[in-house]
Design a protein around this motif. Structure first.
Motif, short mmCIF file in Angstrom:
data_model
loop_
_atom_site.label_atom_id
_atom_site.label_comp_id
_atom_site.label_asym_id
_atom_site.label_seq_id
_atom_site.Cartn_x
_atom_site.Cartn_y
_atom_site.Cartn_z
N ARG A 2 0.87 -1.17 0.00
CA ARG A 2 0.00 0.00 0.00
C ARG A 2 0.91 1.23 0.00
O ARG A 2 2.08 1.15 0.38
CB ARG A 2 -0.96 0.01 1.19
N TYR A 11 6.24 2.68 -0.84
CA TYR A 11 5.21 1.71 -0.57
C TYR A 11 5.55 0.91 0.68
O TYR A 11 6.71 0.71 1.01
CB TYR A 11 5.04 0.75 -1.77
N PRO A 32 6.91 -7.79 -8.94
CA PRO A 32 5.48 -7.63 -9.21
C PRO A 32 4.76 -7.50 -7.88
O PRO A 32 5.06 -8.21 -6.92
CB PRO A 32 5.09 -8.90 -9.94
N ALA A 33 3.84 -6.56 -7.78
CA ALA A 33 3.10 -6.35 -6.53
C ALA A 33 1.71 -5.86 -6.86
O ALA A 33 1.48 -5.25 -7.90
CB ALA A 33 3.83 -5.34 -5.65
N ARG A 34 0.82 -6.11 -5.94
CA ARG A 34 -0.55 -5.64 -6.07
C ARG A 34 -0.73 -4.48 -5.10
O ARG A 34 -0.47 -4.61 -3.90
CB ARG A 34 -1.52 -6.76 -5.75
N LEU A 35 -1.16 -3.34 -5.58
CA LEU A 35 -1.39 -2.15 -4.77
C LEU A 35 -2.82 -2.21 -4.21
O LEU A 35 -3.78 -2.38 -4.98
CB LEU A 35 -1.20 -0.88 -5.61
N VAL A 36 -2.92 -2.11 -2.89
CA VAL A 36 -4.24 -2.17 -2.26
C VAL A 36 -4.39 -1.00 -1.29
O VAL A 36 -3.42 -0.40 -0.84
CB VAL A 36 -4.42 -3.49 -1.47
#
Length: 177
Positions: A2, A11, A32-36
């Motif tokens: 996040r 982040y 690679p990452a998922r932004l939440v």
């Protein structure tokens, strides 16, 4: 990840710390990452649940994680909430929470494998730190051979301690209590 609340263009890693360390060791500059978007409570919950999935987590660490989830979450989680979140029984979670009440000597003995989880759970039931340490020593020295013997000793300790209370000599207070 996040977005970091305090530092722009940074982040905060929420989950995947071991994968992140492995990527760094391989010399990767990006992952690679998922932004939440998550609240602090949601982040804490996700991190605790991820840590609890480790195979090598010690029962005391598990108890500390449950305690943190209960004490630091807003709104506050109940024992039932935590059990549901982690997929364990309430009794299991309660026993792990109880381990956080062990004295430092008991914690060390448990971590060092001098006492089993069953012994640790029973010792944690004693509120008096001196009683915990005394019975721990008896377990280590071989004076207490089984969990059943330990339970018996704990019952006797509790009754003895109650018998030494000043109100025990007052008939009216004794009757009330």
């Amino acid at each position: 990840v996040r977005k970091d609340k305090d530092i722009p263009d940074r982040y905060e890693l929420i989950a995947g710390a071991r994968r992140f360390r492995a990527a760094k060791q391989l010399g990767m500059k990006e992952i690679p990452a998922r932004l939440v978007e998550m609240s602090d409570t949601e982040v804490r919950e996700a991190q605790i649940i991820e840590n609890l999935q480790r195979a090598d987590i010690h029962p005391i660490e598990e108890g500390i994680a449950y305690r943190n989830l209960i004490e630091k979450s807003k709104p506050m989680y109940t024992l039932k909430d935590v059990a549901a979140k982690v997929g364990k029984s309430e009794t299991y979670v309660k026993q792990r929470l109880g381990l956080t009440n062990l004295t430092p000597k008991c914690v060390k003995a448990f971590r060092d494998g001098e006492i089993s989880p069953s012994y640790a759970v029973e010792l944690a039931r004693l509120e008096n730190p001196k009683s915990q340490d005394k019975l721990l020593q008896e377990c280590i020295n071989g004076y207490i051979d089984s969990v059943e013997d330990l339970k018996k000793e704990i019952r006797e300790q509790v009754y003895n301690e109650l018998g030494n209370k000043p109100w025990a000599k007052d008939a009216k207070l004794s009757e009330i209590l």
